[in-house]
Design a protein around this motif. Sequence first.
Motif, PDB file in Angstrom:
ATOM      1  N   ASP A  47       2.149  12.236 -24.501  1.00  0.00           N
ATOM      2  CA  ASP A  47       1.310  11.382 -25.356  1.00  0.00           C
ATOM      3  C   ASP A  47       0.457  10.479 -24.467  1.00  0.00           C
ATOM      4  OD1 ASP A  47       2.772  11.960 -28.003  1.00  0.00           O
ATOM      5  OD2 ASP A  47       4.390  11.320 -26.665  1.00  0.00           O
ATOM      6  N   VAL A  48      -0.804  10.280 -24.850  1.00  0.00           N
ATOM      7  CA  VAL A  48      -1.689   9.428 -24.048  1.00  0.00           C
ATOM      8  C   VAL A  48      -2.217   8.260 -24.882  1.00  0.00           C
ATOM      9  CG1 VAL A  48      -3.800  10.814 -24.471  1.00  0.00           C
ATOM     10  CG2 VAL A  48      -3.626   9.421 -22.407  1.00  0.00           C
ATOM     11  N   GLN A  49      -2.263   7.071 -24.232  1.00  0.00           N
ATOM     12  CA  GLN A  49      -2.879   5.875 -24.819  1.00  0.00           C
ATOM     13  C   GLN A  49      -3.699   5.173 -23.726  1.00  0.00           C
ATOM     14  OE1 GLN A  49      -0.649   3.528 -27.750  1.00  0.00           O
ATOM     15  NE2 GLN A  49       1.149   4.768 -27.258  1.00  0.00           N
ATOM     16  N   ARG A  50      -4.321   4.028 -24.085  1.00  0.00           N
ATOM     17  CA  ARG A  50      -5.246   3.352 -23.162  1.00  0.00           C
ATOM     18  C   ARG A  50      -4.821   1.902 -22.928  1.00  0.00           C
ATOM     19  NH1 ARG A  50     -11.050   3.905 -25.348  1.00  0.00           N
ATOM     20  NH2 ARG A  50     -10.371   2.110 -26.567  1.00  0.00           N
ATOM     21  N   THR A  51      -4.866   1.480 -21.675  1.00  0.00           N
ATOM     22  CA  THR A  51      -4.471   0.120 -21.304  1.00  0.00           C
ATOM     23  C   THR A  51      -5.600  -0.878 -21.619  1.00  0.00           C
ATOM     24  OG1 THR A  51      -5.405   0.249 -19.080  1.00  0.00           O
ATOM     25  CG2 THR A  51      -3.151   1.067 -19.354  1.00  0.00           C
ATOM     26  N   ALA A  52      -5.284  -2.173 -21.434  1.00  0.00           N
ATOM     27  CA  ALA A  52      -6.277  -3.227 -21.689  1.00  0.00           C
ATOM     28  C   ALA A  52      -7.524  -3.048 -20.824  1.00  0.00           C
ATOM     29  CB  ALA A  52      -5.656  -4.596 -21.420  1.00  0.00           C
ATOM     30  N   ASP A  53      -7.357  -2.514 -19.626  1.00  0.00           N
ATOM     31  CA  ASP A  53      -8.511  -2.319 -18.739  1.00  0.00           C
ATOM     32  C   ASP A  53      -9.026  -0.877 -18.759  1.00  0.00           C
ATOM     33  OD1 ASP A  53      -6.055  -1.767 -17.539  1.00  0.00           O
ATOM     34  OD2 ASP A  53      -6.749  -2.235 -15.523  1.00  0.00           O
ATOM     35  N   GLY A  54      -8.700  -0.164 -19.827  1.00  0.00           N
ATOM     36  CA  GLY A  54      -9.371   1.114 -20.053  1.00  0.00           C
ATOM     37  C   GLY A  54      -8.805   2.309 -19.304  1.00  0.00           C
ATOM     38  N   ALA A  62       3.571   2.701 -29.961  1.00  0.00           N
ATOM     39  CA  ALA A  62       2.453   1.755 -29.904  1.00  0.00           C
ATOM     40  C   ALA A  62       2.753   0.626 -28.929  1.00  0.00           C
ATOM     41  CB  ALA A  62       2.185   1.197 -31.297  1.00  0.00           C
ATOM     42  N   THR A  63       4.033   0.241 -28.834  1.00  0.00           N
ATOM     43  CA  THR A  63       4.403  -0.828 -27.902  1.00  0.00           C
ATOM     44  C   THR A  63       5.237  -0.264 -26.752  1.00  0.00           C
ATOM     45  OG1 THR A  63       6.519  -1.437 -28.878  1.00  0.00           O
ATOM     46  CG2 THR A  63       4.545  -2.432 -29.857  1.00  0.00           C
ATOM     47  N   LEU A  64       5.335  -1.082 -25.701  1.00  0.00           N
ATOM     48  CA  LEU A  64       6.050  -0.670 -24.491  1.00  0.00           C
ATOM     49  C   LEU A  64       7.527  -1.050 -24.541  1.00  0.00           C
ATOM     50  CD1 LEU A  64       3.181  -2.100 -22.346  1.00  0.00           C
ATOM     51  CD2 LEU A  64       3.882   0.295 -22.194  1.00  0.00           C
ATOM     52  N   THR A  65       7.979  -1.621 -25.639  1.00  0.00           N
ATOM     53  CA  THR A  65       9.298  -2.264 -25.638  1.00  0.00           C
ATOM     54  C   THR A  65      10.481  -1.285 -25.619  1.00  0.00           C
ATOM     55  OG1 THR A  65       9.138  -2.436 -28.037  1.00  0.00           O
ATOM     56  CG2 THR A  65       8.510  -4.373 -26.768  1.00  0.00           C
ATOM     57  N   GLU A  81       1.790  -4.226 -27.053  1.00  0.00           N
ATOM     58  CA  GLU A  81       1.129  -2.935 -27.257  1.00  0.00           C
ATOM     59  C   GLU A  81       0.550  -2.449 -25.925  1.00  0.00           C
ATOM     60  OE1 GLU A  81      -1.575  -2.554 -30.489  1.00  0.00           O
ATOM     61  OE2 GLU A  81      -0.206  -3.492 -31.908  1.00  0.00           O
ATOM     62  N   VAL A  82       0.408  -1.122 -25.817  1.00  0.00           N
ATOM     63  CA  VAL A  82      -0.121  -0.545 -24.576  1.00  0.00           C
ATOM     64  C   VAL A  82      -1.468  -1.184 -24.232  1.00  0.00           C
ATOM     65  CG1 VAL A  82      -0.816   1.603 -23.441  1.00  0.00           C
ATOM     66  CG2 VAL A  82       1.069   1.625 -25.102  1.00  0.00           C
ATOM     67  N   LEU A  87      -3.360  -1.897 -16.448  1.00  0.00           N
ATOM     68  CA  LEU A  87      -2.615  -0.863 -15.719  1.00  0.00           C
ATOM     69  C   LEU A  87      -1.744  -1.499 -14.638  1.00  0.00           C
ATOM     70  CD1 LEU A  87      -1.967   2.087 -15.159  1.00  0.00           C
ATOM     71  CD2 LEU A  87      -3.927   2.136 -13.598  1.00  0.00           C
ATOM     72  N   GLU A  88      -2.281  -2.502 -13.944  1.00  0.00           N
ATOM     73  CA  GLU A  88      -1.501  -3.153 -12.883  1.00  0.00           C
ATOM     74  C   GLU A  88      -0.203  -3.736 -13.455  1.00  0.00           C
ATOM     75  OE1 GLU A  88      -3.781  -6.066 -10.745  1.00  0.00           O
ATOM     76  OE2 GLU A  88      -2.075  -6.537  -9.438  1.00  0.00           O
ATOM     77  N   GLU A  89      -0.302  -4.345 -14.632  1.00  0.00           N
ATOM     78  CA  GLU A  89       0.911  -4.899 -15.259  1.00  0.00           C
ATOM     79  C   GLU A  89       1.874  -3.781 -15.665  1.00  0.00           C
ATOM     80  OE1 GLU A  89      -0.698  -9.018 -17.315  1.00  0.00           O
ATOM     81  OE2 GLU A  89      -1.196  -7.124 -18.310  1.00  0.00           O
ATOM     82  N   ILE A  90       1.323  -2.749 -16.269  1.00  0.00           N
ATOM     83  CA  ILE A  90       2.170  -1.652 -16.738  1.00  0.00           C
ATOM     84  C   ILE A  90       2.868  -0.969 -15.555  1.00  0.00           C
ATOM     85  CG2 ILE A  90       2.057   0.656 -17.818  1.00  0.00           C
ATOM     86  CD1 ILE A  90       0.109  -0.569 -19.878  1.00  0.00           C
ATOM     87  N   ARG A  91       2.198  -0.943 -14.409  1.00  0.00           N
ATOM     88  CA  ARG A  91       2.792  -0.321 -13.215  1.00  0.00           C
ATOM     89  C   ARG A  91       4.026  -1.059 -12.723  1.00  0.00           C
ATOM     90  NH1 ARG A  91       1.698   4.635 -12.567  1.00  0.00           N
ATOM     91  NH2 ARG A  91       0.376   4.910 -10.770  1.00  0.00           N
ATOM     92  N   GLU A  92       4.188  -2.318 -13.127  1.00  0.00           N
ATOM     93  CA  GLU A  92       5.374  -3.075 -12.697  1.00  0.00           C
ATOM     94  C   GLU A  92       6.618  -2.688 -13.487  1.00  0.00           C
ATOM     95  OE1 GLU A  92       5.032  -7.357 -12.293  1.00  0.00           O
ATOM     96  OE2 GLU A  92       2.844  -7.154 -12.180  1.00  0.00           O
ATOM     97  N   LEU A  93       6.428  -1.997 -14.585  1.00  0.00           N
ATOM     98  CA  LEU A  93       7.537  -1.771 -15.512  1.00  0.00           C
ATOM     99  C   LEU A  93       8.428  -0.613 -15.067  1.00  0.00           C
ATOM    100  CD1 LEU A  93       5.466  -2.079 -18.811  1.00  0.00           C
ATOM    101  CD2 LEU A  93       6.632  -3.904 -17.524  1.00  0.00           C
TER     102      LEU A  93
END
Length: 265
Positions: A47-54, A62-65, A81-82, A87-93
């Motif tokens: 499944d693909v979605q888009r981060t705040a910076d595109g 819908a959420t990362l929780t 939400e994604v 992306l930089e923030e999501i990469r920390e998870l």
Amino acid sequence: PAVVRQAASPRVPVAVSHRGAAGHAPENTIAGIETARELGAAVVEVDVQRTADGELVLMHDATLTRTTDVREVFPDKDSYEVGDLTLEEIRELDAGSWFSPSFEGERVPTLEEALERLEELELGLFLEIKEPERHPGIEEDVADELRDHGDRLHGSTPEGERALVVQSFDWEVVRRSHDLLPSVPHALLGRVPENRIAEFTWAEMINPEHTSIDASYVEQVHRHGLETMPYTVNERSDMDAVLNRGVDGFITDYVDTAQEAIADF
Ligand code: G3P
Ligand code: CA
């Protein structure tokens, strides 16, 4: 328009490994894609979605929780939400520990990373555009990415058919994606009513929830020149049942069991 079929598909049904290999590894991760390959899959669904910076990343909800530790890493955020995180923030998870400690440190991959790994492992891809209403125009970003990388994917059959399929529950998004990528097969997710199948002969597949279809529905889809690979078929008895209904494949968390079912069919 597709050519009307005279008979059910003569090809061997395809086992599509769901969300990577969701029964065996954290969903929508590189580890999941690698596990699918180890289990002998030829084609993987993500499944693909888009981060705040595109940026395009793999994520189902819908959420990362549910599938990351986002609440612990960013306790002060109001929303997870994604599209709320960069992306930089999501990469920390950590996207692996929730599934098993043995996957600790697994990251949320970008679509580009997933495409590269799929190419290296010679896997095909069913790419689901997820939650498109939260990511307006995402199909254009997906099309750009697939134009750059998607044509190097390998097929789910020796002939290379269905090396790449784009799908969504949002049929308008599927239509727009098809217009952007006319040579890529597209699938409508969900059960298109029998009396509307004729509207969608520009698509390659209709992939409904597996309990929502019977043999007559499969026949209707084939009569219109489309294929059907229902989701998410996890019990061996259900695999045998959908194969007996004449499907062209099915989407499963357990690609190992699926291949046994297909071999026995
Ligand atoms: O490939 C179809 C299937 O993945 C749809 O359901 O919720 O797992 O994305 P879901
Ligand atoms: Ca999916």
